[in-house]
Design a protein around this motif. Sequence first.
Motif, PDB file in Angstrom:
ATOM      1  N   ALA A   1      -7.917 -30.476 -17.285  1.00 47.97           N
ATOM      2  CA  ALA A   1      -6.786 -30.974 -18.079  1.00 47.97           C
ATOM      3  C   ALA A   1      -6.196 -29.878 -18.971  1.00 47.97           C
ATOM      4  N   LYS A   2      -7.007 -28.828 -19.221  1.00 51.25           N
ATOM      5  CA  LYS A   2      -6.563 -27.770 -20.118  1.00 51.25           C
ATOM      6  C   LYS A   2      -6.073 -26.516 -19.386  1.00 51.25           C
TER       7      LYS A   2
ATOM      8  N   MET B   1       5.155 -25.371 -27.817  1.00 48.89           N
ATOM      9  CA  MET B   1       4.121 -26.086 -28.559  1.00 48.89           C
ATOM     10  C   MET B   1       2.733 -25.881 -27.962  1.00 48.89           C
ATOM     11  N   MET B   2       2.613 -24.914 -27.071  1.00 47.46           N
ATOM     12  CA  MET B   2       1.334 -24.575 -26.448  1.00 47.46           C
ATOM     13  C   MET B   2       0.194 -24.442 -27.467  1.00 47.46           C
ATOM     14  N   PRO B   3       0.412 -23.844 -28.656  1.00 46.18           N
ATOM     15  CA  PRO B   3      -0.695 -23.667 -29.618  1.00 46.18           C
ATOM     16  C   PRO B   3      -1.388 -24.961 -30.040  1.00 46.18           C
ATOM     17  N   ILE B   4      -0.690 -26.096 -30.035  1.00 46.69           N
ATOM     18  CA  ILE B   4      -1.337 -27.320 -30.530  1.00 46.69           C
ATOM     19  C   ILE B   4      -2.288 -27.930 -29.497  1.00 46.69           C
ATOM     20  N   TYR B   5      -2.279 -27.384 -28.274  1.00 47.18           N
ATOM     21  CA  TYR B   5      -3.112 -27.955 -27.216  1.00 47.18           C
ATOM     22  C   TYR B   5      -4.477 -27.286 -27.099  1.00 47.18           C
TER      23      TYR B   5
ATOM     24  N   VAL C   1       2.823 -25.010 -19.047  1.00 47.62           N
ATOM     25  CA  VAL C   1       2.202 -24.818 -20.361  1.00 47.62           C
ATOM     26  C   VAL C   1       2.717 -23.536 -21.005  1.00 47.62           C
ATOM     27  N   LEU C   2       2.797 -22.453 -20.233  1.00 46.10           N
ATOM     28  CA  LEU C   2       3.245 -21.165 -20.764  1.00 46.10           C
ATOM     29  C   LEU C   2       4.691 -21.212 -21.246  1.00 46.10           C
TER      30      LEU C   2
ATOM     31  N   ALA D   1     -11.189 -19.344 -23.167  1.00 54.70           N
ATOM     32  CA  ALA D   1     -11.762 -19.761 -21.886  1.00 54.70           C
ATOM     33  C   ALA D   1     -10.687 -19.973 -20.825  1.00 54.70           C
ATOM     34  N   CYS D   2      -9.560 -20.556 -21.228  1.00 54.82           N
ATOM     35  CA  CYS D   2      -8.524 -20.903 -20.258  1.00 54.82           C
ATOM     36  C   CYS D   2      -7.631 -19.725 -19.882  1.00 54.82           C
TER      37      CYS D   2
END
Length: 570
Positions: free
Chosen positions: A251-252, A263-267, A258-259, A275-276
């Motif tokens: 999911a992550k 608002m990517m930082p809030i995830y 996403v890139l 890790a991702c």
Amino acid sequence: MFMLSQSVLQGYTCAVANEMDPERVQELATVMKRKNVKLGADQLSCLVKMVTLRGVPKDLDSYPKDLLLFLSPSDYAATGSCKQYFANVGKANLDLLQRESSERKRLLLEALACLKIPGTQVNKENAKILGHLVCDLGEEYIRSSAGTLLKELSQCESFLPGQEEAIRSVISSGNTVFGPPQVWSASTLNELTGLIPVFDHSIWQKVPKDVLTLWLKNFAHDSPLSRAQLATIVAELLPSRQKRDVGCSDAKKITETVLNDEMMPIYYSPEELRACLKNVSLKDYFPQILTYPFTKEQLAVVKEKLDETYPDGYPESLLPRLGPLASLITAEDVSKWKITSADMLAALLQLDLQNEQAAAVISRYVALGNPLNATALNAIDTKYLCILNATLLNMIDPNSLKLASLHPSACSQLTKDILYVKAKRAFSDQHYLRSYYTLIEPYLGGAPVEDLRALSKDNVNMNVDTLVNLRRDALMSLTPAEVKDLLGINLRDLSNWRNTPPIQEWARRQKQTELDKLGVGFTGGTQEGYMNIVTPKFQPPSSAPLGTVATMLHLLPALLLSFLMMSVLS
């Protein structure tokens, strides 16, 4: 009628005004108002002297609002009421006057007296009239006035620590039209955008997380808040406790979608982000994601990925976009950069670098064989001129100063001395022109007294601020008559500086009869029939070498003779 462009009007100087009839200067000032020309404090201070040379005009509303900052309600009386005066002052650029300066304090006190505000409670009507003057109200006014000042306070550029604490106290109390933070909506936050930089964790923890998320997604993009300020809100949404050995769940997984999401930082927590990112290429995305509101911990992870991707140094195209990573940049990083032009140096020095980092960047630029030309010097002067050592200063070609605009007044005396010599050489071909003083004025902190005496004959109207920052030995060698000639129309401003150390010391060295001729209320000079004797400072006998003791004995006859002369003359 003046047919001048805005850029020409913005270049207005005292030297120009001094060549004009006062009526023409007044006409020029009204043109500036119509064209909305923005002037600096020195320009306005000079302009107001020339405009009022033959009396205060009765139509001050025809002049730039900022001009009123250098006048008083009594000057405005023929134009309108004191309330009207302060309504205009409240819309002026108050930051032209230094924060907590005597001028700003005087304006606020006069405004409070005019509006008949005896206590510390300010109502909405008066808050609107005060405008930007609200930014100078003390914490007691903010607390007593509850939420009535919040709208005006949200327009302030900065606050003192006491003001910030008072704003937080008022907000936290919930006794405002916005209610307590627990019931805020995303729209409420949007109304309070100007005060968000003042909020701390004690307030953010009360705001519902879904409200913060909604505001970030819907309003943050259009807000005036910086990336770093938005990052403080992102930090409130991330878990406070970090887990170790975190993997990257399906999911992550970081996808192209996403890139491309700001608002990517809030995830992602920092551990999840690390890790991702392991098997993700960011080559095409670094410039983009560095604009996202990552927290400091998340940015450290991004820099790790950046170092891994470019072990031999970052691409030149990426260097000017490293702003968010500025605090993480090391001298080793800089040593790998290819800073190949003055424009690149200028872009790098616009980042929020510490002095040590900036010094490393400038040294790298020079080490690669690049010149300290006008573009480079203008970039350096923004913040870092004073960190240049003598070696770098001596590398400057005097001709570069013809196109550069440096301000070394806050630098060491050595820096000012080196730059003055170069500036004098650069502008030597204009020595007999009116423009010479405007060009040489920023460098006068390194001028010897003989050059200042020559300027005193040229009707230059020197600012007192420039006089105070002259070389100490040069200032002490000037006579009152020479100071009067240097200051010209700015002479009366000298009275405001009479208690400052350099001017006070200078006055003590002058004859009181000569100080009286200045007409600015100076006291403390030498009376007729008296001598100023500077007492030599000796080492204590117990620690003085033989040579010092011999010197003391040698001086004794001269000291005794001076004492006897004083006794006879008195």
